[in-house]
Design a protein around this motif. Structure first.
Motif, mmCIF file in Angstrom:
data_model
loop_
_atom_site.group_PDB
_atom_site.id
_atom_site.type_symbol
_atom_site.label_atom_id
_atom_site.label_comp_id
_atom_site.label_asym_id
_atom_site.label_seq_id
_atom_site.Cartn_x
_atom_site.Cartn_y
_atom_site.Cartn_z
ATOM 1 N N GLU A 172 5.632 59.283 94.015
ATOM 2 C CA GLU A 172 4.936 58.024 94.267
ATOM 3 C C GLU A 172 4.656 57.364 92.937
ATOM 4 O O GLU A 172 4.855 57.955 91.872
ATOM 5 N N GLY A 173 4.182 56.116 92.985
ATOM 6 C CA GLY A 173 3.711 55.468 91.778
ATOM 7 C C GLY A 173 2.282 55.888 91.488
ATOM 8 O O GLY A 173 1.624 56.540 92.310
ATOM 9 N N ALA A 174 1.783 55.514 90.317
ATOM 10 C CA ALA A 174 0.409 55.878 89.954
ATOM 11 C C ALA A 174 -0.583 55.307 90.958
ATOM 12 O O ALA A 174 -1.551 55.970 91.331
ATOM 13 N N ILE A 175 -0.353 54.058 91.408
ATOM 14 C CA ILE A 175 -1.243 53.453 92.403
ATOM 15 C C ILE A 175 -0.425 52.780 93.511
ATOM 16 O O ILE A 175 -0.896 51.842 94.154
ATOM 17 N N HIS B 128 -2.501 63.978 99.467
ATOM 18 C CA HIS B 128 -2.684 63.233 100.718
ATOM 19 C C HIS B 128 -4.084 62.639 100.843
ATOM 20 O O HIS B 128 -4.340 61.861 101.768
ATOM 21 N N ILE B 129 -4.997 62.984 99.926
ATOM 22 C CA ILE B 129 -6.343 62.417 99.937
ATOM 23 C C ILE B 129 -6.473 61.423 98.779
ATOM 24 O O ILE B 129 -6.165 61.754 97.632
ATOM 25 N N LYS B 130 -6.919 60.224 99.100
ATOM 26 C CA LYS B 130 -7.111 59.190 98.079
ATOM 27 C C LYS B 130 -8.486 59.405 97.451
ATOM 28 O O LYS B 130 -9.505 59.322 98.142
ATOM 29 N N ARG B 131 -8.496 59.679 96.148
ATOM 30 C CA ARG B 131 -9.731 60.107 95.502
ATOM 31 C C ARG B 131 -10.049 59.240 94.286
ATOM 32 O O ARG B 131 -9.137 58.771 93.599
ATOM 33 N N PRO B 132 -11.338 59.054 93.989
ATOM 34 C CA PRO B 132 -11.717 58.312 92.781
ATOM 35 C C PRO B 132 -11.600 59.183 91.544
ATOM 36 O O PRO B 132 -11.562 60.413 91.629
ATOM 37 N N GLY B 133 -11.545 58.535 90.399
ATOM 38 C CA GLY B 133 -11.594 59.263 89.135
ATOM 39 C C GLY B 133 -10.384 60.109 88.845
ATOM 40 O O GLY B 133 -10.504 61.196 88.264
ATOM 41 N N GLU B 134 -9.179 59.625 89.223
ATOM 42 C CA GLU B 134 -7.951 60.394 88.987
ATOM 43 C C GLU B 134 -7.505 60.216 87.534
ATOM 44 O O GLU B 134 -6.829 59.244 87.192
ATOM 45 N N PHE B 135 -7.849 61.169 86.690
ATOM 46 C CA PHE B 135 -7.566 61.055 85.252
ATOM 47 C C PHE B 135 -6.067 60.945 84.983
ATOM 48 O O PHE B 135 -5.623 60.084 84.208
ATOM 49 N N GLY B 136 -5.279 61.822 85.608
ATOM 50 C CA GLY B 136 -3.844 61.843 85.323
ATOM 51 C C GLY B 136 -3.163 60.529 85.652
ATOM 52 O O GLY B 136 -2.339 60.029 84.870
ATOM 53 N N THR C 182 -4.498 57.504 85.771
ATOM 54 C CA THR C 182 -4.917 56.484 84.816
ATOM 55 C C THR C 182 -4.278 56.709 83.452
ATOM 56 O O THR C 182 -3.800 55.770 82.803
ATOM 57 N N TYR C 183 -4.238 57.965 83.029
ATOM 58 C CA TYR C 183 -3.658 58.293 81.725
ATOM 59 C C TYR C 183 -2.198 57.863 81.649
ATOM 60 O O TYR C 183 -1.782 57.174 80.709
ATOM 61 N N GLU D 73 4.205 50.114 85.731
ATOM 62 C CA GLU D 73 3.680 51.182 86.586
ATOM 63 C C GLU D 73 4.282 52.502 86.150
ATOM 64 O O GLU D 73 5.385 52.552 85.598
ATOM 65 N N ALA D 74 3.557 53.585 86.384
ATOM 66 C CA ALA D 74 4.089 54.933 86.154
ATOM 67 C C ALA D 74 4.639 55.471 87.462
ATOM 68 O O ALA D 74 4.059 55.263 88.533
ATOM 69 N N LEU D 75 5.764 56.156 87.385
ATOM 70 C CA LEU D 75 6.387 56.791 88.549
ATOM 71 C C LEU D 75 6.168 58.287 88.429
ATOM 72 O O LEU D 75 6.668 58.930 87.497
ATOM 73 N N LEU D 76 5.403 58.859 89.343
ATOM 74 C CA LEU D 76 5.052 60.276 89.270
ATOM 75 C C LEU D 76 6.203 61.135 89.779
ATOM 76 O O LEU D 76 6.817 60.836 90.811
ATOM 77 N N THR D 77 6.490 62.225 89.048
ATOM 78 C CA THR D 77 7.606 63.092 89.415
ATOM 79 C C THR D 77 7.205 64.556 89.313
ATOM 80 O O THR D 77 6.330 64.928 88.542
ATOM 81 N N MET D 78 7.911 65.393 90.093
ATOM 82 C CA MET D 78 7.708 66.832 90.076
ATOM 83 C C MET D 78 8.503 67.453 88.921
ATOM 84 O O MET D 78 9.388 66.801 88.334
#
Length: 266
Positions: free
Chosen positions: A168-171, A133-141, A143-144, A156-161
């Motif tokens: 959500e998407g990567a960005i 819930h916090i938008k943070r800089p330097g998110e390695f995962g 970007t990777y 785009e990458a689609l993030l999953t559990m």
């Protein structure tokens, strides 16, 4: 798909003055912080109050003190003036260097951007952000996996559990259309400002907006999908091997709902 070259470095200010070498050491060596990204047109921003509330809430959670919205607005205006522009892609970062008691605010300004409206392809990846819930800089995962997706020919990458739940998407945030409602995944994710504005404005456009779990094995239940972020809205053409119809009428109605959100003077 090739990975695009990096964009030129933006104009940056720290607490109202042009960035110095010493200033730039802060984000270079301290990525514990937060930020928000916005599109500025003629000195105005959609959802400005939401951006300021995001910054204040994150600042209180990370640093135990508020971040005054009027201070932030003044710093954004000063950075836009310093860059000599009225239209821009602008980011506002909050950092608390060791030993400081007041948040250092970095504002960056670069050229305006608009999301491509071509159908986007998404590659699902097994990754979910910590404290999403916090938008943070330097998110390695993020970007990777975004780079892996690009190398595989996706946009785009689609993030999953681990259980296949879509987050959500990567960005981006991702929304789905089941023929009756716009469905946002009910999962840990960042509430993007564009998504928040759409949740507010969609009912006025005659579109129901709901949150419920979305899973990779249940994607076939949805006719269409779309992405949102600070640069705008775009249709989804496929997720992995699942094809989606680009519903032009739906995208027009969603676009009209977004356009109904007023522009606020910085």
């Amino acid at each position: 798909m090739t990975i695009p070259p990096p964009t030129p470095f933006p104009y940056a200010e720290f607490d109202g003055h042009p960035a110095t070498e010493a200033d730039l050491r802060i984000p270079a060596f301290l990525n514990y912080g937060h930020f928000t990204a916005m599109q500025v047109r003629d000195g105005k921003v959609r959802g400005l109050a939401l951006h300021l509330a995001r910054l204040d809430s994150a600042n209180q959670e990370l640093f135990d003190h508020a971040l005054d919205g009027e201070r932030v607005r003044k710093l954004i205006r000063h950075a836009l003036d310093g860059a000599g522009v009225r239209d821009a892609s602008t980011r506002v970062y909050g950092f608390l260097p060791p030993g400081d008691t007041e948040t250092t605010v970095m504002v960056t300004v670069r050229g305006p951007a608009r999301k491509s409206t071509e159908p986007h392809g998404l590659m699902s990846v097994p990754f979910a952000r910590t404290v999403p819930h916090i938008k943070r800089p330097g998110e390695f995962g993020q970007t990777y996996y975004a780079r892996l997706a690009a190398r595989a020919g996706f946009d785009e990458a689609l993030l999953t559990m681990p259980d296949g739940a879509v987050t959500e998407g990567a960005i981006t945030n991702v929304g789905f259309w089941d023929g009756a409602s716009v469905v946002w995944p009910a999962a840990p994710s960042l509430l993007g400002i564009t998504m928040a504005l759409l949740e507010r404005e969609l009912p006025g456009a005659g579109l129901e907006s709901v949150r419920r779990p979305v899973t990779l094995d249940g994607l076939g239940a949805y006719r269409s999908a779309f992405l949102t972020n600070s640069q705008g809205i775009a249709p989804v053409g496929r997720i992995d091997g699942v094809e989606f119809t680009v519903d032009e009428e739906l995208m027009e109605r969603i676009g009209q709902a977004y356009d109904a959100a007023p522009w606020d003077t910085v």
